[in-house]
Design an enzyme around this catalytic site. Structure first.
Site, PDB file in Angstrom:
ATOM      1  N   GLY A 149       0.817  -1.194   0.000  1.00 41.47           N
ATOM      2  CA  GLY A 149       0.000   0.000   0.000  1.00 41.47           C
ATOM      3  C   GLY A 149       0.858   1.253   0.000  1.00 41.47           C
ATOM      4  O   GLY A 149       2.066   1.212   0.265  1.00 41.47           O
ATOM      5  N   CYS A 150       0.228   2.379  -0.302  1.00 38.73           N
ATOM      6  CA  CYS A 150       0.971   3.641  -0.398  1.00 38.73           C
ATOM      7  C   CYS A 150       1.478   4.105   0.965  1.00 38.73           C
ATOM      8  O   CYS A 150       2.670   4.378   1.129  1.00 38.73           O
ATOM      9  CB  CYS A 150       0.111   4.707  -1.055  1.00 38.73           C
ATOM     10  SG  CYS A 150      -1.545   4.897  -0.364  1.00 38.73           S
ATOM     11  N   TYR A 151       0.600   4.203   1.944  1.00 38.49           N
ATOM     12  CA  TYR A 151       1.046   4.603   3.282  1.00 38.49           C
ATOM     13  C   TYR A 151       2.098   3.635   3.840  1.00 38.49           C
ATOM     14  O   TYR A 151       3.113   4.071   4.391  1.00 38.49           O
ATOM     15  CB  TYR A 151      -0.139   4.681   4.247  1.00 38.49           C
ATOM     16  CG  TYR A 151      -1.028   5.890   4.100  1.00 38.49           C
ATOM     17  CD1 TYR A 151      -0.504   7.186   4.078  1.00 38.49           C
ATOM     18  CD2 TYR A 151      -2.413   5.752   4.020  1.00 38.49           C
ATOM     19  CE1 TYR A 151      -1.339   8.293   3.968  1.00 38.49           C
ATOM     20  CE2 TYR A 151      -3.251   6.851   3.910  1.00 38.49           C
ATOM     21  CZ  TYR A 151      -2.709   8.126   3.887  1.00 38.49           C
ATOM     22  OH  TYR A 151      -3.533   9.221   3.779  1.00 38.49           O
ATOM     23  N   MET A 312       6.611  10.750  -1.050  1.00 40.44           N
ATOM     24  CA  MET A 312       6.600  10.032  -2.326  1.00 40.44           C
ATOM     25  C   MET A 312       5.295  10.311  -3.052  1.00 40.44           C
ATOM     26  O   MET A 312       4.359  10.883  -2.496  1.00 40.44           O
ATOM     27  CB  MET A 312       6.784   8.525  -2.117  1.00 40.44           C
ATOM     28  CG  MET A 312       5.600   7.860  -1.476  1.00 40.44           C
ATOM     29  SD  MET A 312       5.792   6.075  -1.331  1.00 40.44           S
ATOM     30  CE  MET A 312       4.063   5.618  -1.134  1.00 40.44           C
TER      31      MET A 312
END
Length: 346
Positions: A149-151, A312
């Site tokens: 996932g992104c987080y 990011m």
């Protein structure tokens, strides 16, 4: 030439995979899968692809796609990939899943946090968590990659070296996170309307965001013991970007040079992780449109704590870029192929 199929090609992450693969010299997309836009020209869904992509959208028939593609990206909602995945598919092709279906090893934890019954738990042990900078060699040998996932990507890379080296007390770790609205996907939601988001910032998923157990699991591997964190995400009025600010108590007194040496030891050979110069705080604008993660830290001797920071692009390193990076590893290609994108500025 690697034949690529994308299921969920008309979402934000799927569209970003398409954009990146247009610049990949060793990959060709053979299937633009989309349940919502079957038989519609892909460039009619994403007009930025006008005169670049002439194909029409196909359905989400994963079994048929497995006969045509060397690798399948599933940029789909939670539960979708798990509901379709079969051994016969994995015998024929590799799968990189951008959902959370195979990220968490404990099926009961997945079902508790995602409120879904897992439809193919038999593949959980086999699935490799696709954080390239940490699991590179396991990814190379995988059939099924769970794209992080992104987080969790930004959080883990920002904190990992210090927790791995035992410099911080994991029980004191607090992660404050902020994300642009594309992180919520392309579906129509009242909370994501312009008038709701513009000139506004809010916390959400407080004490219950679904990425929490994913971050905890990865940091637990690093620490060698169970890690529990306080994680709070916030929605900010921008299209792209994630900013992580993490706080933890130091186990001992350390100098800037000692901590910098730890980060450099882990990341100096990692092209996509940039450890910034002293006192420079990461900013989302400096990584937008790229696969870079910028990290840094600041020691607070007054409180004996350390602040770890990361920034990011949630759609690139946080989703599509990392998926392409994983594909490159699976097919023994240069890890940077298709990803040599300088951040956009301004």
């Amino acid at each position: 030439m690697i034949k690529v199929g994308i299921i969920g090609a008309t979402g934000y992450a799927g569209g970003e995979i398409v954009r990146l693969l247009m610049g990949h010299k060793d990959a060709r997309i053979v299937w633009y899968g989309s349940r919502s836009y079957i038989d519609k020209k892909y460039s009619d869904v994403f007009s930025n692809m006008f005169q670049i992509v002439e194909d029409r959208c196909l359905d989400d028939n994963m079994e048929e796609l497995a006969d045509q593609a060397d690798v399948i990206f599933t940029a789909t909602p939670q539960g979708f990939c798990a509901s379709l995945l079969k051994e016969d598919i994995l015998r024929k092709t590799k799968v990189i899943d951008l959902s959370a279906d195979f990220r968490i090893k404990d099926v009961s934890v997945y079902e508790q946090w995602y409120k879904l019954e897992h439809k193919s738990p038999q593949f959980l042990d086999e699935a490799v968590y696709g954080l390239c900078e940490i699991n590179r060699e396991q990814i190379r040998r995988a059939r099924l990659v769970a794209n992080p996932g992104c987080y969790p990507t930004c959080s883990t890379l920002s904190v990992y070296p210090l927790i791995k080296e035992g410099l911080i007390d994991p029980s004191t770790l607090i992660i404050d996170a902020k994300s642009g609205t594309s992180g919520a996907g392309r579906g129509a939601k009242v909370d994501n309307l312009f008038c709701e988001v513009n000139e506004n910032i809010k916390a959400y998923g407080v004490a219950g965001h679904r990425h929490t157990p994913e971050i905890e699991e990865q940091l637990s591997y690093a620490a060698g013991e169970p890690v529990r964190i306080s994680f709070t995400p916030h929605l900010v009025p921008m299209n792209r970007g994630i900013l992580i600010t993490a706080y933890a108590s130091l186990k001992k007194e350390v100098s800037y040079e000692e901590v910098k040496a730890v980060y450099d030891n882990y990341y100096e050979k990692e092209y996509f992780v940039r450890v910034l110069e002293k006192d420079v705080c990461p900013q989302t604008k400096w990584v937008e449109g790229s696969n870079f993660v910028d990290v840094n830290f600041k020691i607070d001797p007054r409180t004996k704590r350390i602040i770890m920071m990361g920034a990011m692009d949630n759609l690139v390193k946080g989703a599509a870029g990392q998926a392409v990076q994983n594909m490159n590893l699976l097919f023994d290609l240069p890890e940077t192929e298709g990803l040599m994108l300088a951040p956009m500025f301004p």
